[in-house]
Enzyme design. Sequence first.
Site, PDB file in Angstrom:
ATOM      1  CG  HIS A   5       0.840 -95.716 -41.468  1.00 56.43           C
ATOM      2  ND1 HIS A   5       0.260 -94.746 -40.681  1.00 56.43           N
ATOM      3  CD2 HIS A   5      -0.168 -96.267 -42.170  1.00 56.43           C
ATOM      4  CE1 HIS A   5      -1.045 -94.716 -40.913  1.00 56.43           C
ATOM      5  NE2 HIS A   5      -1.328 -95.638 -41.822  1.00 56.43           N
TER       6      HIS A   5
ATOM      7  CG  ASN B  95      -6.894-100.511 -43.151  1.00 60.51           C
ATOM      8  OD1 ASN B  95      -5.772-100.964 -43.281  1.00 60.51           O
ATOM      9  ND2 ASN B  95      -7.299 -99.429 -43.805  1.00 60.51           N
TER      10      ASN B  95
ATOM     11  CG  ASP C 148      -1.529 -93.560 -44.381  1.00 63.45           C
ATOM     12  OD1 ASP C 148      -1.904 -94.743 -44.464  1.00 63.45           O
ATOM     13  OD2 ASP C 148      -2.299 -92.635 -44.036  1.00 63.45           O
TER      14      ASP C 148
HETATM   15  O1  DOR Z   1      -6.319 -92.291 -46.700  1.00 60.83           O
HETATM   16  C1  DOR Z   1      -6.300 -93.318 -46.029  1.00 60.83           C
HETATM   17  N1  DOR Z   1      -6.231 -94.533 -46.612  1.00 60.83           N
HETATM   18  N2  DOR Z   1      -6.372 -93.215 -44.710  1.00 60.83           N
HETATM   19  C2  DOR Z   1      -6.532 -94.301 -43.933  1.00 60.83           C
HETATM   20  O2  DOR Z   1      -6.683 -94.157 -42.750  1.00 60.83           O
HETATM   21  C3  DOR Z   1      -6.637 -95.646 -44.528  1.00 60.83           C
HETATM   22  C4  DOR Z   1      -5.993 -95.697 -45.840  1.00 60.83           C
HETATM   23  C5  DOR Z   1      -6.386 -96.948 -46.611  1.00 60.83           C
HETATM   24  O3  DOR Z   1      -6.224 -98.053 -46.058  1.00 60.83           O
HETATM   25  O4  DOR Z   1      -6.807 -96.845 -47.736  1.00 60.83           O
HETATM   26 ZN    ZN Z   2      -3.041 -95.572 -42.842  1.00 61.83          ZN
HETATM   27 ZN    ZN Z   3      -4.839 -93.515 -40.805  1.00 65.76          ZN
END
Ligand code: DOR
Ligand code: ZN
Ligand code: ZN
Length: 437
Positions: A57, A91, A304
Amino acid sequence: MSSIVLKNGKFVLLEKVFAGDLLIVDESIYKIGKGLKGDEEMDLEGKYVLPGLIDAHVHFREPGAGEKEDWYTGSCAAAAGGVTTVLEMPNTNPPTITKKLLDEKRKKYASKSVVDYGFHFGASTGNMDELRKIDRIASVKFYMGSTTGSLLVESDSILLDELHMLYGRDILATVHAEDERIITEQTKKLKATGRTDASAYAESRPNKAAAEAVKKIISFSLKAKNRLHICHITTQEELALLSKNRKDLQVSVEASPHHLFLTEDDFERLGSLAKTNPPLRSKKDQAALWAAVKDGTVDIIATDHAPHTLESKKRDIWAAPAGVPGLETMLPLLLNEVNKKTLTLNQVIHLTSENPSRMFGIRNKGRIKAGYDADLVVVDMDLEKKVDNEKLFTKCGWSPFAGWKLKGWPVKTFVRGRLVYDNGKIIKTKGKEVSYV
Ligand code: DOR
Ligand code: ZN
Ligand code: ZN
């Protein structure tokens, strides 16, 4: 053919640690044993060796926001953090929601990577035809609540149709589970109070928003029978739902380091820097998440990694973007726990390489075993140093863990037998796209 022997290592295998040598021939692990010989030798002086981490992720920012992170800087951060494979999220701007955009990402951007990589493909409300076409992806990602970028699938009927389609094609569904309706309602209410503290933002995405979305995706996945991966769970409520439904579902569960190591108590200190989706939670949720890591409810830990410039993060809490970088700190944070004896190295490798490889079906990666890719990270369990923003490779140049003193750091990272990171230095190599079983 070229060969190299890593001498005097402590190789962390699934259930034990083997002290000896490892022979790499070309890009693969050829043999683990004692007294092995090769064209070249490297003495590891008794250091531990883990399978390179597979971070399932990460958010790199090309196309659209290369000033936050490009594929070169992001992958350097990975290498420095002992991560040898990244699975990148869709994204970006534009988001990866068509086969054409995915192929463009492959050719133009990911080709700069120094570590190996794969892609999550984005589900949108109008890309069913694209979902029929794509292949060679880690998963299809659903955003049930809005976050960085424009991806969102709010319609229940489209969500269910798309899950049915994924079942038919045996593609994994990966989910950012936060309920958009609750978020919208709460945000409106909280903004109206005039509050601009970080807790107000967290309250706009309460535990219930995560739990409702998880409840929905579980019930839809029970209907559609698709395989499901739930990203970054954070709450006791989600854990309770999982324990109730797990036996009937093919589901895997992820936790992120910032939710394991930070809580809402850090809001005052970090302000907008601590703004993430889902938000940091209470100490009680954090304890439940750790218990779930230890009892195996959590299958993987993934960063993440969501880089944003400091300048953008310093805006007020509603305007600042959500997300924190994490590629360079995940392994040191976990190794520090190993040194504190709250985790074992075997647990760490299950959570960060063995399980992600299995959940996402990545071929030949995630294990120290003959025949596997020689993706390896040498760690110095005695090295103690502070997380230093100045030394980070991520283009965003900051960490929510800056100043934390951690014991246990990666010192050398190999991707398919080639040294890509050596004691603070990147040695540029060419990563390649993973293949799937
Ligand atoms: O905190 C986040 N940042 N959550 C997400 O779902 C997307 C991510 C981002 O791409 O900045
Ligand atoms: Zn994410
Ligand atoms: Zn997310």
